[in-house]
Design a protein around this motif. Structure first.
Motif, PDB file in Angstrom:
ATOM      1  N   TYR A  72       0.810  -1.213   0.000  1.00 16.83           N
ATOM      2  CA  TYR A  72       0.000   0.000   0.000  1.00 16.83           C
ATOM      3  C   TYR A  72       0.849   1.271   0.000  1.00 16.83           C
ATOM      4  CZ  TYR A  72      -4.416  -2.515   0.720  1.00 16.83           C
ATOM      5  OH  TYR A  72      -5.522  -3.314   0.579  1.00 16.83           O
TER       6      TYR A  72
ATOM      7  N   PRO B 252       3.196   3.346  -5.208  1.00 14.39           N
ATOM      8  CA  PRO B 252       2.224   4.086  -6.034  1.00 14.39           C
ATOM      9  C   PRO B 252       1.045   3.209  -6.468  1.00 14.39           C
ATOM     10  CG  PRO B 252       4.453   4.649  -6.701  1.00 14.39           C
ATOM     11  CD  PRO B 252       4.572   3.512  -5.712  1.00 14.39           C
ATOM     12  N   THR B 253       1.324   1.956  -6.827  1.00 22.69           N
ATOM     13  CA  THR B 253       0.237   1.050  -7.229  1.00 22.69           C
ATOM     14  C   THR B 253      -0.702   0.786  -6.051  1.00 22.69           C
ATOM     15  OG1 THR B 253       1.661  -0.008  -8.864  1.00 22.69           O
ATOM     16  CG2 THR B 253      -0.299  -1.230  -8.184  1.00 22.69           C
TER      17      THR B 253
ATOM     18  N   GLN C 123      -1.227   2.763  -3.471  1.00 16.66           N
ATOM     19  CA  GLN C 123      -1.988   3.986  -3.206  1.00 16.66           C
ATOM     20  C   GLN C 123      -3.109   4.157  -4.228  1.00 16.66           C
ATOM     21  OE1 GLN C 123      -1.743   6.443  -0.556  1.00 16.66           O
ATOM     22  NE2 GLN C 123      -0.926   4.512   0.218  1.00 16.66           N
ATOM     23  N   LYS C 124      -2.823   3.826  -5.488  1.00 18.95           N
ATOM     24  CA  LYS C 124      -3.868   3.900  -6.515  1.00 18.95           C
ATOM     25  C   LYS C 124      -4.978   2.892  -6.200  1.00 18.95           C
ATOM     26  CE  LYS C 124      -4.831   3.567 -11.441  1.00 18.95           C
ATOM     27  NZ  LYS C 124      -4.275   3.373 -12.783  1.00 18.95           N
ATOM     28  N   PHE C 125      -4.575   1.695  -5.760  1.00 20.34           N
ATOM     29  CA  PHE C 125      -5.554   0.677  -5.396  1.00 20.34           C
ATOM     30  C   PHE C 125      -6.478   1.197  -4.294  1.00 20.34           C
ATOM     31  CE2 PHE C 125      -7.143  -2.851  -2.925  1.00 20.34           C
ATOM     32  CZ  PHE C 125      -7.583  -3.744  -3.894  1.00 20.34           C
TER      33      PHE C 125
ATOM     34  N   GLU D 196      -7.074   4.345  -3.458  1.00 19.58           N
ATOM     35  CA  GLU D 196      -7.850   5.470  -3.969  1.00 19.58           C
ATOM     36  C   GLU D 196      -9.030   4.979  -4.823  1.00 19.58           C
ATOM     37  OE1 GLU D 196      -7.260   8.796  -7.398  1.00 19.58           O
ATOM     38  OE2 GLU D 196      -5.549   8.458  -6.070  1.00 19.58           O
ATOM     39  N   LYS D 197      -8.777   4.040  -5.687  1.00 18.35           N
ATOM     40  CA  LYS D 197      -9.809   3.550  -6.609  1.00 18.35           C
ATOM     41  C   LYS D 197     -10.775   2.580  -5.939  1.00 18.35           C
ATOM     42  CE  LYS D 197      -8.295   5.822 -10.130  1.00 18.35           C
ATOM     43  NZ  LYS D 197      -9.050   6.929 -10.675  1.00 18.35           N
ATOM     44  N   SER D 198     -10.355   1.961  -4.835  1.00 25.23           N
ATOM     45  CA  SER D 198     -11.224   0.967  -4.195  1.00 25.23           C
ATOM     46  C   SER D 198     -12.510   1.589  -3.670  1.00 25.23           C
ATOM     47  CB  SER D 198     -10.480   0.227  -3.083  1.00 25.23           C
ATOM     48  OG  SER D 198     -10.158   1.085  -2.022  1.00 25.23           O
TER      49      SER D 198
END
Length: 155
Positions: free
Chosen positions: A107, A110-111, A113-115, A117-119
């Motif tokens: 977490y 960057p991936t 954090q994107k996960f 954010e998008k979740s």
């Protein structure tokens, strides 16, 4: 000479407040921004609130007022600190410290954090899809419930 170095070092060490080590679950929740995740959970409820608005035949003003009732309830009545502590207990019972560190490591990327954010958005969209599918198959459910009730002599 050694005493001259040791005494100031000892005084500095004793004067420096001890910093509490962050537990793996606390670190995970901080990196996940759990407060934001909880708010996202509320946002995922909005389609249900909108469905209630339709059922009650509310106009746009009434729909927004009902949303505000739920927002106030979520922001003022839900004890998120207590809830967060209870959820931390669940995570601690489910995952080892090492596992939580590995998830935290992901977490923190960057991936990851994107996960996170998008979740929140994905949770909302998934809830909508689930509601749509449930509504589309509601007649089948009612058929099954009716057969169940009839079989047991329940009107």
């Amino acid at each position: 000479m050694k005493k001259a170095l040791i005494i100031p070092l000892l005084c500095f060490t004793l004067a420096t407040p001890a910093v509490a080590q962050e537990t793996p679950v606390d670190e995970l929740f901080r990196v996940m921004d759990m407060e934001k995740q909880m708010a996202g959970g509320f946002e995922a409820m909005l389609p249900i609130i909108d469905q209630m608005s339709t059922k009650f035949q509310l106009d746009n003003e009434g729909k927004e007022e009902l949303r505000e009732v739920f927002r106030t309830w979520f922001n003022e009545d839900i004890d998120r600190k207590r809830l967060t502590n209870e959820i931390k207990k669940l995570y601690s019972q489910t995952f080892s410290d090492d596992e939580m560190r590995k998830v935290t490591e992901f977490y923190s990327t960057p991936t990851g954090q994107k996960f996170l954010e998008k979740s929140i958005q994905l949770m909302q969209l998934s809830a909508q899809l689930g509601m749509q599918e449930g509504q589309a198959k509601q007649a089948k459910l009612m058929e099954r419930v009716t057969l169940f009730l009839e079989k047991r002599g329940i009107n």
